[in-house]
Design a protein around this motif. Structure first.
Motif, short mmCIF file in Angstrom:
data_model
loop_
_atom_site.label_atom_id
_atom_site.label_comp_id
_atom_site.label_asym_id
_atom_site.label_seq_id
_atom_site.Cartn_x
_atom_site.Cartn_y
_atom_site.Cartn_z
N UNK A 1 -70.63 -42.67 -27.36
CA UNK A 1 -69.32 -42.46 -28.00
C UNK A 1 -68.57 -43.78 -27.93
N UNK A 2 -68.16 -44.30 -29.08
CA UNK A 2 -67.52 -45.62 -29.10
C UNK A 2 -66.25 -45.58 -29.94
N UNK A 3 -65.36 -46.50 -29.63
CA UNK A 3 -64.07 -46.60 -30.29
C UNK A 3 -63.96 -47.96 -30.95
N UNK A 4 -63.55 -47.97 -32.20
CA UNK A 4 -63.27 -49.21 -32.91
C UNK A 4 -61.75 -49.35 -32.97
N UNK A 5 -61.23 -50.44 -32.39
CA UNK A 5 -59.80 -50.63 -32.25
C UNK A 5 -59.34 -51.83 -33.08
N UNK A 6 -58.22 -51.68 -33.73
CA UNK A 6 -57.61 -52.77 -34.50
C UNK A 6 -56.27 -53.11 -33.88
N UNK A 7 -56.06 -54.39 -33.60
CA UNK A 7 -54.81 -54.85 -33.00
C UNK A 7 -54.17 -55.91 -33.89
#
Length: 357
Positions: free
Chosen positions: A229-235
């Motif tokens: 399970x992975x999360x793609x984060x945009x900052x």
């Protein structure tokens, strides 16, 4: 045309189901009463439903017909993975005889309580077994990316028509000021977890809905499945602007949910589609299932395929009438999918007729 994807099994893992139920997302209070079937033949994850939300096989029109006829549509028995429109095995048995026995048990259970039984997002092989016993099948579109030998994102783009390539590159150029990273649940801090969840929940708030999932469920999945399970984060600078989360099962990446703190042009396409494609290419995953709905995915390199469900209605007359309607719907969908898969199909293909949704 049969899907080239193998059936997903992570989503029928007891740990996946337990996270939904133990966190309180799937309970009688939320309209999902567990009625799981456990026999010598095998297991079916099944729920008695008092509504049709969270299934992604839309039967609100059928419920309306029942009301007009003075009949009760709810409760109904639904064999599915709640809030997860991912095709995979539903009749969890060792052989076809066991699967048919489970189907018969499900139908008997539905006959005692409710209008009928429904098996959602099942493999075509299971649909064929149930159809032989009188169930009726339904199809709906889904959208899947296949690597087909592409070594990198440029190689993937090279096989697309020129207009699609140009549009995708233009969309990605809009986001060069953002920092995008992939993290596992274990890599999210106690401060970041509530921020990630708030982004997910905000998507529902914009539609005036309560979110299907809670933070406890997400954290239980992250603990159970680790790097799968992975999360793609945009900052933007230090601000967490958007997130999307995914699961890996076998050779396939599955996109699940996303959320953003504010509207940003093309950010949804970047996090939910292009980043997923790049992750597949980097990790050697040949398939990316971006889910049902969203014909705009065709313009972004995804292929149209069909997902299937099986239905049995206790009312003989309605069972026959709905079966005819589903057959017509499936014929339209199969023709439309064939047109999208034909060599030389247009940039976005012929639009799907509204009656086929």
């Amino acid at each position: 045309m049969p899907s080239r994807l193998p059936p997903a099994t992570l989503f029928t893992d007891p740990a996946y189901i337990a996270a939904l139920e133990d966190s309180g997302c799937v309970t009688p209070e939320t309209g999902w009463t567990p009625r799981h079937i456990e026999t010598v033949a095998g297991r079916v994850w099944c729920y008695e439903k008092s509504h049709s939300w969270g299934e992604f096989v839309f039967d609100f029109e059928i419920a309306r017909v029942y009301r007009q006829m003075g009949l009760r549509y709810y409760p109904k028995q639904v064999a599915c993975v709640p809030f997860t429109p991912v095709p995979g095995p539903r009749l969890l048995a060792a052989d076809d005889a066991g699967r048919r026995a489970l189907g018969a048990t499900l139908r008997e259970q539905a006959g005692r309580a409710g209008s009928g039984a429904h098996v959602l997002f099942l493999p075509r092989e299971e649909l064929a077994l149930l159809a032989a016993d009188g169930w009726i099948g339904r199809a709906q579109p889904r959208y899947v990316w296949h690597a087909d030998g592409a070594a990198d994102f440029d190689a993937f783009l090279a096989r697309l028509p020129g207009k699609k390539r140009k549009n995708i590159r233009a969309e990605r150029r809009k986001l060069t000021e953002l920092t995008i990273e992939w993290r596992t649940g274990a890599e999210l801090s106690d401060t970041e977890w509530p921020q990630v969840y708030a982004l997910y929940a905000g998507t529902y708030a914009q539609r005036g809905q309560e979110p299907y999932l809670n933070l406890d469920c997400l954290r239980r999945w992250a603990d159970a499945f680790g790097a799968r399970m992975s999360f793609c984060l945009a900052r933007h600078g230090t601000r967490l602007l958007a997130m999307a989360f995914f699961f890996e099962d076998g050779d396939t990446l599955y996109g699940r949910h996303w959320g953003a703190a504010m509207p940003v042009d093309a950010l949804h396409f970047e996090l939910c589609y292009y980043q997923g494609i790049e992750r597949c290419l980097a990790r050697g995953l040949p398939h990316f299932d971006a889910g049902v709905q969203g014909e705009h995915k065709l313009a972004r390199g995804f292929a149209a395929e069909l997902a299937y469900s099986a239905h049995w209605f206790a009312h003989d007359g309605l069972h026959a009438a709905i079966g005819r309607a589903f057959a017509d719907e499936r014929q339209r969908l199969e023709s439309w999918v064939a047109a999208q898969q034909a060599p030389g199909a247009g940039t976005s293909g012929d639009r799907l007729a509204s009656g086929a949704h």
